[in-house]
Design a protein around this motif. Structure first.
Motif, PDB file in Angstrom:
ATOM      1  N   ALA A  81      -5.568   2.541  13.888  1.00 14.11           N
ATOM      2  CA  ALA A  81      -5.745   2.708  15.104  1.00 14.11           C
ATOM      3  C   ALA A  81      -7.372   3.264  15.550  1.00 14.11           C
ATOM      4  O   ALA A  81      -7.957   2.854  17.362  1.00 14.11           O
ATOM      5  CB  ALA A  81      -5.112   3.924  15.325  1.00 14.11           C
ATOM      6  N   CYS A  82      -7.967   3.576  14.737  1.00 16.74           N
ATOM      7  CA  CYS A  82      -9.378   3.908  15.081  1.00 16.74           C
ATOM      8  C   CYS A  82     -10.296   3.711  13.828  1.00 16.74           C
ATOM      9  O   CYS A  82     -11.438   3.807  14.364  1.00 16.74           O
ATOM     10  CB  CYS A  82      -9.515   5.479  15.702  1.00 16.74           C
ATOM     11  SG  CYS A  82      -8.799   6.473  13.946  1.00 16.74           S
ATOM     12  N   GLY A  83     -10.681   3.273  12.863  1.00 16.24           N
ATOM     13  CA  GLY A  83     -10.704   2.797  11.662  1.00 16.24           C
ATOM     14  C   GLY A  83     -11.239   4.181  10.778  1.00 16.24           C
ATOM     15  O   GLY A  83     -11.934   3.269  10.226  1.00 16.24           O
ATOM     16  N   GLU A  95       0.592  -0.925  -0.143  1.00 19.09           N
ATOM     17  CA  GLU A  95       0.127   0.178  -0.042  1.00 19.09           C
ATOM     18  C   GLU A  95       0.763   1.339  -0.039  1.00 19.09           C
ATOM     19  O   GLU A  95       1.808   1.064   0.444  1.00 19.09           O
ATOM     20  CB  GLU A  95      -1.179   0.601   1.185  1.00 19.09           C
ATOM     21  CG  GLU A  95      -2.393  -0.804   0.947  1.00 19.09           C
ATOM     22  CD  GLU A  95      -3.259  -0.126  -0.179  1.00 19.09           C
ATOM     23  OE1 GLU A  95      -2.940   0.835   0.152  1.00 19.09           O
ATOM     24  OE2 GLU A  95      -3.904  -1.108  -0.561  1.00 19.09           O
ATOM     25  N   GLY A  96       0.808   2.687  -0.328  1.00 19.08           N
ATOM     26  CA  GLY A  96       1.205   3.317  -0.555  1.00 19.08           C
ATOM     27  C   GLY A  96       1.256   4.268   0.841  1.00 19.08           C
ATOM     28  O   GLY A  96       1.044   3.459   1.895  1.00 19.08           O
ATOM     29  N   ARG A  97       1.321   5.432   1.027  1.00 19.97           N
ATOM     30  CA  ARG A  97       1.842   5.999   1.993  1.00 19.97           C
ATOM     31  C   ARG A  97       0.125   6.610   2.173  1.00 19.97           C
ATOM     32  O   ARG A  97      -1.097   7.757   1.693  1.00 19.97           O
ATOM     33  CB  ARG A  97       2.503   7.188   2.363  1.00 19.97           C
ATOM     34  CG  ARG A  97       2.701   7.949   3.527  1.00 19.97           C
ATOM     35  CD  ARG A  97       3.436   9.212   3.099  1.00 19.97           C
ATOM     36  NE  ARG A  97       4.755   8.098   3.487  1.00 19.97           N
ATOM     37  CZ  ARG A  97       6.348   8.284   4.720  1.00 19.97           C
ATOM     38  NH1 ARG A  97       5.970   9.598   4.428  1.00 19.97           N
ATOM     39  NH2 ARG A  97       7.062   7.552   4.923  1.00 19.97           N
ATOM     40  N   TYR A  98      -0.894   6.889   3.339  1.00 24.30           N
ATOM     41  CA  TYR A  98      -1.944   7.468   4.186  1.00 24.30           C
ATOM     42  C   TYR A  98      -1.398   7.664   5.448  1.00 24.30           C
ATOM     43  O   TYR A  98      -0.795   7.289   6.171  1.00 24.30           O
ATOM     44  CB  TYR A  98      -2.658   6.216   4.447  1.00 24.30           C
ATOM     45  CG  TYR A  98      -3.275   5.060   3.235  1.00 24.30           C
ATOM     46  CD1 TYR A  98      -4.042   5.442   2.565  1.00 24.30           C
ATOM     47  CD2 TYR A  98      -2.243   4.429   3.051  1.00 24.30           C
ATOM     48  CE1 TYR A  98      -4.161   4.910   1.721  1.00 24.30           C
ATOM     49  CE2 TYR A  98      -2.803   3.365   1.960  1.00 24.30           C
ATOM     50  CZ  TYR A  98      -3.986   3.604   0.884  1.00 24.30           C
ATOM     51  OH  TYR A  98      -4.179   2.920   0.122  1.00 24.30           O
ATOM     52  N   GLU A  99      -2.846   9.392   5.660  1.00 23.05           N
ATOM     53  CA  GLU A  99      -2.574   9.543   6.847  1.00 23.05           C
ATOM     54  C   GLU A  99      -3.751  10.192   7.395  1.00 23.05           C
ATOM     55  O   GLU A  99      -5.039   9.666   7.108  1.00 23.05           O
ATOM     56  CB  GLU A  99      -1.777  11.265   6.277  1.00 23.05           C
ATOM     57  CG  GLU A  99      -1.669  11.777   7.893  1.00 23.05           C
ATOM     58  CD  GLU A  99      -1.601  13.217   7.280  1.00 23.05           C
ATOM     59  OE1 GLU A  99      -1.093  14.470   8.639  1.00 23.05           O
ATOM     60  OE2 GLU A  99      -1.127  13.811   6.327  1.00 23.05           O
ATOM     61  N   CYS A 100      -3.758   9.729   8.457  1.00 15.77           N
ATOM     62  CA  CYS A 100      -5.335  10.131   9.927  1.00 15.77           C
ATOM     63  C   CYS A 100      -5.645  11.258  10.110  1.00 15.77           C
ATOM     64  O   CYS A 100      -4.865  11.286  10.817  1.00 15.77           O
ATOM     65  CB  CYS A 100      -4.973   8.826  10.625  1.00 15.77           C
ATOM     66  SG  CYS A 100      -6.234   8.694  11.889  1.00 15.77           S
ATOM     67  N   PRO A 101      -6.377  11.566  10.375  1.00 12.51           N
ATOM     68  CA  PRO A 101      -6.539  13.028  10.888  1.00 12.51           C
ATOM     69  C   PRO A 101      -6.007  12.913  12.079  1.00 12.51           C
ATOM     70  O   PRO A 101      -5.309  14.042  12.459  1.00 12.51           O
ATOM     71  CB  PRO A 101      -7.849  13.646  11.046  1.00 12.51           C
ATOM     72  CG  PRO A 101      -7.872  13.044   9.550  1.00 12.51           C
ATOM     73  CD  PRO A 101      -7.284  11.412   9.894  1.00 12.51           C
ATOM     74  N   ASP A 102      -5.750  12.214  12.970  1.00 15.97           N
ATOM     75  CA  ASP A 102      -5.450  11.692  14.589  1.00 15.97           C
ATOM     76  C   ASP A 102      -4.637  11.587  14.987  1.00 15.97           C
ATOM     77  O   ASP A 102      -3.914  11.684  15.965  1.00 15.97           O
ATOM     78  CB  ASP A 102      -6.596  10.790  15.298  1.00 15.97           C
ATOM     79  CG  ASP A 102      -7.756  11.453  14.811  1.00 15.97           C
ATOM     80  OD1 ASP A 102      -8.210  12.766  14.871  1.00 15.97           O
ATOM     81  OD2 ASP A 102      -9.612  11.623  15.039  1.00 15.97           O
ATOM     82  N   HIS A 103      -3.816  10.308  14.190  1.00 15.24           N
ATOM     83  CA  HIS A 103      -2.684   9.879  14.535  1.00 15.24           C
ATOM     84  C   HIS A 103      -1.504   9.708  13.352  1.00 15.24           C
ATOM     85  O   HIS A 103      -0.777   9.208  13.499  1.00 15.24           O
ATOM     86  CB  HIS A 103      -3.244   8.332  13.836  1.00 15.24           C
ATOM     87  CG  HIS A 103      -3.782   7.773  15.152  1.00 15.24           C
ATOM     88  ND1 HIS A 103      -5.700   7.471  14.912  1.00 15.24           N
ATOM     89  CD2 HIS A 103      -3.157   7.449  17.189  1.00 15.24           C
ATOM     90  CE1 HIS A 103      -6.323   7.422  15.724  1.00 15.24           C
ATOM     91  NE2 HIS A 103      -5.669   6.786  17.227  1.00 15.24           N
ATOM     92  N   GLY A 104      -1.833  10.624  12.522  1.00 17.69           N
ATOM     93  CA  GLY A 104      -0.791  11.132  11.598  1.00 17.69           C
ATOM     94  C   GLY A 104      -0.275   9.457  10.554  1.00 17.69           C
ATOM     95  O   GLY A 104      -1.171   8.810  10.030  1.00 17.69           O
ATOM     96  N   VAL A 105       0.587   9.707   9.814  1.00 15.63           N
ATOM     97  CA  VAL A 105       1.109   8.604   9.077  1.00 15.63           C
ATOM     98  C   VAL A 105       1.239   7.146   9.677  1.00 15.63           C
ATOM     99  O   VAL A 105       1.549   7.159  10.260  1.00 15.63           O
ATOM    100  CB  VAL A 105       2.600   9.035   8.532  1.00 15.63           C
ATOM    101  CG1 VAL A 105       2.828   8.068   7.671  1.00 15.63           C
ATOM    102  CG2 VAL A 105       2.870  10.296   7.606  1.00 15.63           C
ATOM    103  N   VAL A 106       0.059   6.512   9.143  1.00 17.08           N
ATOM    104  CA  VAL A 106       0.674   5.206   9.700  1.00 17.08           C
ATOM    105  C   VAL A 106       0.253   4.360   8.720  1.00 17.08           C
ATOM    106  O   VAL A 106      -0.352   4.861   6.950  1.00 17.08           O
ATOM    107  CB  VAL A 106      -1.452   5.149  10.370  1.00 17.08           C
ATOM    108  CG1 VAL A 106      -1.706   5.620  11.398  1.00 17.08           C
ATOM    109  CG2 VAL A 106      -2.208   5.148   9.000  1.00 17.08           C
TER     110      VAL A 106
END
Length: 354
Positions: A158-160, A126-137
């Protein structure tokens, strides 16, 4: 320089040969002309201008002779594709990884310390992804039940929550998801160990989704652009998996050849493997590709089929900054122009299935 190009009769290798010859280099092509890649065991016509040696990169004796008077190696030879079934693993590992190991050993014996390696974006998974609450995941696994329900975006582990796709840099985690991807990652590891042991240097060019003239056609081992065009030539609508919104970076084969030439002409840091994304910097969706190609071919509109192959990933969008910085590489062929010419470009003969 005199350059040995393994896989030199292939889709990318032949374009590299043309680019290098045009820049004044001397090339020798090595290719075993596997029918599943070439559609035939005959040398394709575009190799006529070059010195082609038919043989296997796993043949150490053959390599010893070929390497006696070359300056560096451009290693394109590989069995490519998604990896249709886990039972394909021995063939992939033999050609891609054992073949690379034999080549590296032969280069060491011949005193050649520079390698340009055809790697791939598939090493990222998978590529790079960012969560609004947990940053890059690293996203959670896409479960078959979610795919079946039309939920294609990978969630935050972490949070779905829904994630935002970001550009993938070269220092992203290696996380292969298919047999082919695993063998490309192994090639990088083998080449990196060789560089450290010999004080040599490796450019690992991580190709993104390549399309252009000379692609193999009508084969499950081909890239998605070739599969779409093959369908359109049969008068069929291209079938797009998922919802068509999966993002990729489509790069023209002549631009990939340019990146190889620049790597060949650029010395790297001894004792290192340097990974570089080879991409257009102009990401599009798979659905975009299917629609543009259907229009260019005057064919039926794509069919969105849903579903996904077991090892498919959602988004892989490349960061082109490192290629600009280290190789002064920027893609020249815009997506719209490239697709328009690809609609009528010469492809390889159809692969004959057993």
């Amino acid at each position: 320089m005199r350059v040995l190009i393994t896989g030199g009769a292939g889709f990318v290798g032949s374009h590299v040969a043309d680019e290098l010859t045009g820049r004044g280099h001397d090339v020798v092509l090595l290719d075993n002309l596997l029918p599943k890649a070439h559609g035939t065991d005959e040398a394709p016509p575009w190799t006529a201008a070059h010195h082609l040696v038919r043989g296997d990169v796993r043949d150490a004796d053959l390599l010893a002779g070929l390497l006696s008077d070359v300056d560096l190696v451009c290693h394109q030879a590989a069995v490519v594709g998604h990896g249709l079934d886990p039972s394909d693993a021995p063939e992939y590992a033999s050609h891609n990884d054992y073949g690379t190991a034999v080549l590296l050993a032969a280069m060491h014996r011949a005193g050649i310390g520079r390698l340009v390696l055809a790697s791939s974006m598939v090493v990222y998974g998978e590529g790079r992804y960012e969560c609004p609450d947990h940053g890059v995941v690293r996203p959670a696994r896409r479960r078959p039940t979610d795919i079946d329900a039309g939920r294609f975006e990978p969630p935050c582990p972490a949070c779905g929550a829904a994630l935002e796709s970001r550009l993938v840099p070269e220092d992203a985690l290696i996380d292969p998801r298919s047999t082919y991807a695993a063998t490309k990652a192994a090639q990088e590891y083998l080449a990196s160990a060789w560089a450290r042991q010999t004080d040599g240097h490796v450019w690992a060019l991580r190709y993104h989704n390549i399309y252009g003239p000379r692609m193999p056609r009508d084969t499950p081992y081909a890239g998605v652009a070739s599969l779409f065009r093959s369908a359109l030539e049969r008068g069929e609508a291209p079938t797009v998996l998922e919802d068509g919104n999966q993002r990729r970076d489509f790069v023209h084969s002549t631009d990939v050849a340019l990146a190889n030439a620049l790597a060949i002409e650029t010395a790297g840091e001894p004792g290192e493997l340097t990974p570089v994304n080879v991409c257009s910097g102009e990401p599009h969706t798979v659905g975009d590709l299917a629609r543009e190609l259907a229009l260019a071919c005057a064919g039926p509109a794509p069919v969105i089929a849903g579903g996904a192959r077991a090892a498919d990933v959602r988004h892989v969008v490349a960061d082109p900054a490192m290629a600009r910085k280290l190789l002064d590489f920027e893609a020249r062929v815009a997506f719209a122009d490239g697709i328009k010419t690809f609609a009528t470009a010469q492809l390889r003969d159809p692969v004959t299935r057993p």
